[in-house]
Design a protein around this motif. Structure first.
Motif, mmCIF file in Angstrom:
data_model
loop_
_atom_site.group_PDB
_atom_site.id
_atom_site.type_symbol
_atom_site.label_atom_id
_atom_site.label_comp_id
_atom_site.label_asym_id
_atom_site.label_seq_id
_atom_site.Cartn_x
_atom_site.Cartn_y
_atom_site.Cartn_z
ATOM 1 N N LEU A 1 -31.260 9.351 35.075
ATOM 2 C CA LEU A 1 -32.460 8.840 35.405
ATOM 3 C C LEU A 1 -33.495 9.288 34.521
ATOM 4 O O LEU A 1 -34.519 8.369 34.414
ATOM 5 C CB LEU A 1 -32.873 9.747 36.909
ATOM 6 C CG LEU A 1 -34.146 9.584 37.348
ATOM 7 C CD1 LEU A 1 -34.537 8.305 37.565
ATOM 8 C CD2 LEU A 1 -34.351 10.285 38.646
ATOM 9 N N GLU A 2 -33.311 10.404 33.940
ATOM 10 C CA GLU A 2 -34.475 10.658 32.746
ATOM 11 C C GLU A 2 -34.203 9.586 31.717
ATOM 12 O O GLU A 2 -35.544 9.211 31.391
ATOM 13 C CB GLU A 2 -34.102 11.850 32.186
ATOM 14 C CG GLU A 2 -34.275 13.246 33.087
ATOM 15 C CD GLU A 2 -33.853 14.419 32.416
ATOM 16 O OE1 GLU A 2 -34.487 15.590 32.726
ATOM 17 O OE2 GLU A 2 -33.126 14.499 31.441
ATOM 18 N N GLU A 3 -33.148 9.185 31.169
ATOM 19 C CA GLU A 3 -33.141 7.935 30.365
ATOM 20 C C GLU A 3 -33.656 6.845 30.575
ATOM 21 O O GLU A 3 -34.321 6.073 29.824
ATOM 22 C CB GLU A 3 -31.719 7.728 29.769
ATOM 23 C CG GLU A 3 -31.171 9.005 29.018
ATOM 24 C CD GLU A 3 -29.500 8.736 28.707
ATOM 25 O OE1 GLU A 3 -29.029 8.082 29.375
ATOM 26 O OE2 GLU A 3 -29.116 9.169 27.604
ATOM 27 N N ALA B 1 -37.931 11.555 28.768
ATOM 28 C CA ALA B 1 -38.420 12.002 29.822
ATOM 29 C C ALA B 1 -37.841 13.050 30.408
ATOM 30 O O ALA B 1 -36.567 13.473 30.203
ATOM 31 C CB ALA B 1 -38.195 10.804 30.891
ATOM 32 N N LEU B 2 -38.354 14.016 31.198
ATOM 33 C CA LEU B 2 -37.748 15.333 31.953
ATOM 34 C C LEU B 2 -38.134 15.213 33.261
ATOM 35 O O LEU B 2 -39.404 14.993 33.634
ATOM 36 C CB LEU B 2 -38.468 16.609 30.883
ATOM 37 C CG LEU B 2 -37.755 17.889 31.284
ATOM 38 C CD1 LEU B 2 -36.467 17.949 30.650
ATOM 39 C CD2 LEU B 2 -38.751 18.917 30.970
ATOM 40 N N LEU B 3 -37.157 15.536 34.106
ATOM 41 C CA LEU B 3 -37.447 15.668 35.426
ATOM 42 C C LEU B 3 -37.888 17.161 36.027
ATOM 43 O O LEU B 3 -37.429 17.827 35.452
ATOM 44 C CB LEU B 3 -36.111 15.350 36.198
ATOM 45 C CG LEU B 3 -35.593 13.885 36.135
ATOM 46 C CD1 LEU B 3 -34.326 13.733 36.840
ATOM 47 C CD2 LEU B 3 -36.602 13.014 36.960
ATOM 48 N N PHE B 4 -38.773 17.042 37.105
ATOM 49 C CA PHE B 4 -39.187 18.298 37.522
ATOM 50 C C PHE B 4 -38.874 18.108 39.095
ATOM 51 O O PHE B 4 -38.826 17.078 39.710
ATOM 52 C CB PHE B 4 -40.731 18.506 37.283
ATOM 53 C CG PHE B 4 -40.957 19.068 35.866
ATOM 54 C CD1 PHE B 4 -41.038 20.630 35.829
ATOM 55 C CD2 PHE B 4 -41.012 18.312 34.748
ATOM 56 C CE1 PHE B 4 -41.575 21.177 34.560
ATOM 57 C CE2 PHE B 4 -41.462 18.729 33.511
ATOM 58 C CZ PHE B 4 -41.621 20.098 33.520
ATOM 59 N N SER B 5 -38.800 19.394 39.768
ATOM 60 C CA SER B 5 -38.617 19.162 41.256
ATOM 61 C C SER B 5 -39.781 18.617 41.906
ATOM 62 O O SER B 5 -39.480 17.959 43.239
ATOM 63 C CB SER B 5 -38.178 20.608 41.753
ATOM 64 O OG SER B 5 -37.000 20.857 41.424
ATOM 65 N N THR B 6 -40.974 18.859 41.662
ATOM 66 C CA THR B 6 -42.321 18.305 42.226
ATOM 67 C C THR B 6 -42.918 18.375 41.294
ATOM 68 O O THR B 6 -43.163 18.368 40.194
ATOM 69 C CB THR B 6 -42.820 19.454 43.155
ATOM 70 O OG1 THR B 6 -43.181 20.615 42.515
ATOM 71 C CG2 THR B 6 -41.917 19.875 44.268
ATOM 72 N N GLY B 7 -44.420 17.434 41.528
ATOM 73 C CA GLY B 7 -45.511 17.183 40.818
ATOM 74 C C GLY B 7 -46.249 18.445 40.577
ATOM 75 O O GLY B 7 -46.553 18.523 39.374
ATOM 76 N N TYR B 8 -46.240 19.113 41.440
ATOM 77 C CA TYR B 8 -47.071 20.464 41.266
ATOM 78 C C TYR B 8 -46.446 21.186 40.104
ATOM 79 O O TYR B 8 -46.953 21.795 39.271
ATOM 80 C CB TYR B 8 -47.072 21.190 42.625
ATOM 81 C CG TYR B 8 -48.082 22.069 42.861
ATOM 82 C CD1 TYR B 8 -49.058 21.581 43.777
ATOM 83 C CD2 TYR B 8 -48.386 23.220 42.062
ATOM 84 C CE1 TYR B 8 -50.288 22.389 43.986
ATOM 85 C CE2 TYR B 8 -49.672 23.940 42.342
ATOM 86 C CZ TYR B 8 -50.684 23.408 43.304
ATOM 87 O OH TYR B 8 -51.797 24.191 43.311
ATOM 88 N N VAL C 1 -30.770 12.597 44.829
ATOM 89 C CA VAL C 1 -32.008 12.325 45.050
ATOM 90 C C VAL C 1 -32.183 11.530 43.674
ATOM 91 O O VAL C 1 -32.910 10.431 43.668
ATOM 92 C CB VAL C 1 -32.870 13.375 45.266
ATOM 93 C CG1 VAL C 1 -34.454 12.692 45.153
ATOM 94 C CG2 VAL C 1 -32.943 14.113 46.477
ATOM 95 N N ALA C 2 -31.934 12.125 42.470
ATOM 96 C CA ALA C 2 -31.853 11.287 41.375
ATOM 97 C C ALA C 2 -31.021 10.170 41.371
ATOM 98 O O ALA C 2 -31.564 9.220 40.824
ATOM 99 C CB ALA C 2 -31.490 12.303 40.050
ATOM 100 N N TRP C 3 -30.103 9.967 42.080
ATOM 101 C CA TRP C 3 -29.102 8.691 41.943
ATOM 102 C C TRP C 3 -29.995 7.734 42.921
ATOM 103 O O TRP C 3 -29.999 6.549 42.681
ATOM 104 C CB TRP C 3 -27.830 9.119 42.547
ATOM 105 C CG TRP C 3 -26.821 8.071 42.177
ATOM 106 C CD1 TRP C 3 -26.268 7.352 43.457
ATOM 107 C CD2 TRP C 3 -26.192 7.734 41.290
ATOM 108 N NE1 TRP C 3 -24.891 6.557 42.868
ATOM 109 C CE2 TRP C 3 -25.092 6.867 41.568
ATOM 110 C CE3 TRP C 3 -26.188 8.424 39.667
ATOM 111 C CZ2 TRP C 3 -24.399 6.292 40.337
ATOM 112 C CZ3 TRP C 3 -25.298 7.590 39.003
ATOM 113 C CH2 TRP C 3 -24.790 6.551 39.219
ATOM 114 N N ALA C 4 -30.599 8.167 44.010
ATOM 115 C CA ALA C 4 -31.361 7.184 44.712
ATOM 116 C C ALA C 4 -32.503 6.719 43.907
ATOM 117 O O ALA C 4 -32.954 5.532 44.213
ATOM 118 C CB ALA C 4 -31.731 7.952 46.093
ATOM 119 N N THR C 5 -33.044 7.577 43.211
ATOM 120 C CA THR C 5 -34.097 7.254 42.475
ATOM 121 C C THR C 5 -34.086 6.070 41.322
ATOM 122 O O THR C 5 -34.824 5.010 41.069
ATOM 123 C CB THR C 5 -34.921 8.354 41.830
ATOM 124 O OG1 THR C 5 -35.380 9.284 42.587
ATOM 125 C CG2 THR C 5 -36.334 8.014 41.197
#
Length: 388
Positions: A88-90, A101-108, A274-278
């Motif tokens: 997903l990051e790629e 790109a780097l994933l975080f758990s929430t926008g906050y 969740v990443a897979w669904a995204t």
């Protein structure tokens, strides 16, 4: 120790018509939902493209659980960075035209992590007065000299930048402002930041999926590059219909966040499913441009109708269409009146917005129909006449 002081503060909020309460959603997200046991038509979700209950995303989530299990199990830097996260990051990096790109758990968590990883007391942060709470909190917690410029005003920003001798200067703005729905003047903010030797960070939570030819948000819509906007944050729980957030930028930026962003380092990774669904969601965001086209048509239909009724709208071309009311009690009267008619629209009151600027925050989705928008307008027409 008594909690009487806390109860007194709560009562003050009730008296001022500012008390918030949670509502129980008993159905999937969509135009028609069940809230507190009542079936109603909802105009208050950030599911702008109508993907939160899309069959392809549900199937991808199931596949993700079968393949990766449920929990992330550990932080990304221990043993929680799965191939789903990495893929997903790629994909997000390629979509936004950035190296990483780097994933975080929430926008906050993303906003707190970025600002605090980049700045300390030697530095300065410049924020729009109407920025999201997470951006303001990130700036205050960083220890950097914190300054707020007038809303969407590059001249106000320039005055503050010109007076700063900080080691690092970070300009921070929302792309689409969540309570007003207007879009930041990113070309002018980028020029002003660049001339002052500052970095520009854009939180495009409400632009991702909605704006730009492929849905890549405000930066794509304005045709800006990574040199214009070095730090780009987007969330996945709105236009994407899933959950989480990401930051896209240079190799140096992402590696800095991996090493220094505490909200990334010290938390368990998001569930890999969740990443897979995204990933499935990103495909729909990119390819199904009809969703954005329909959304724009609904926005124009609503704005035209509401203005004909005499309501005061804010200058928004986005799915966020606030109706300015002013008085908190009147905003609540209208919201409650809509609910009795089977329509769910949130009344936004202080401290979320400044005193005297309470509003109905209408949000539209690509899955709304013209008939549903017309039903909202008809109810607003009745309430405009003072009908309870």
């Amino acid at each position: 120790m008594s909690f009487d002081q806390l109860e007194a503060a709560l009562q003050e909020r009730r008296t001022a018509h500012l008390y918030r309460r949670r509502r129980l959603l008993e159905s999937p997200q969509g135009p028609e939902v069940s809230v507190d046991g009542q079936n109603c038509l909802a105009f208050c979700s950030n599911d702008y493209l109508g993907l939160a209950n899309h069959p392809a995303l549900k199937q991808a989530m199931i596949e993700g659980v079968e393949r990766f299990g449920v929990g992330g199990g550990a932080s990304h830097l221990v043993m929680g960075h799965s191939s789903a996260h990495h893929e997903l990051e790629e994909a997000l990096a390629e979509w936004t035209g950035r190296p990483r790109a780097l994933l975080f758990s929430t926008g906050y968590m993303a906003n707190l992590g970025v600002i605090n990883a980049l700045l300390d007391k030697q530095d300065a942060v410049f924020e729009d007065r109407l920025n999201h709470a997470s951006l303001l909190d990130g700036g205050l917690l960083s220890g950097a000299r914190f300054q707020r410029y007038l809303h969407n005003d590059a001249a106000s920003l320039k005055q503050r930048l010109d007076k700063s001798d900080a080691r690092r200067k970070l300009v921070v703005t929302d792309g689409v402002f969540s309570m007003d729905g207007d879009i930041a003047d990113l070309p002018e903010l980028a020029r002003t930041s660049r001339e002052a030797g500052a970095w520009l960070m854009v939180d495009d939570a409400h632009g991702m999926g909605v704006l730009g030819q492929t849905g890549a948000g405000c930066v794509e819509q304005f045709g800006l590059s990574q040199s214009d906007v070095p730090v780009l944050m987007g969330t996945l729980g709105k236009g994407f219909g899933t959950a989480g957030a990401f930051v896209a930028g240079s190799e140096a930026l992402i590696e800095t966040l991996i090493q220094f962003a505490r909200s990334y380092i010290y938390t368990t990774s998001m569930p890999p499913a969740v990443a897979w669904a995204t990933l499935a969601s990103l495909k729909l965001v990119r390819e199904e441009s009809w969703r954005r086209e329909k959304l724009q048509a609904l926005i124009q239909r609503f704005r035209s109708g509401a203005q004909q009724l005499g309501y005061e709208l804010m200058a928004s071309e986005t799915p966020i269409q606030p109706i300015m009311i002013g008085d908190a009690a009147e905003a609540m009267r209208l919201s409650e009146g809509l609910e009795t008619r089977g329509l769910f629209v949130s009344a936004i009151r202080p401290p979320t917005v400044p005193a005297g600027s309470s509003r109905l925050r209408v949000t539209l989705s690509a899955t709304h129909s013209e008939q549903q928008v017309d039903r909202l307008l008809a109810a607003l027409d009745e309430l405009r006449g003072g009908v309870a």
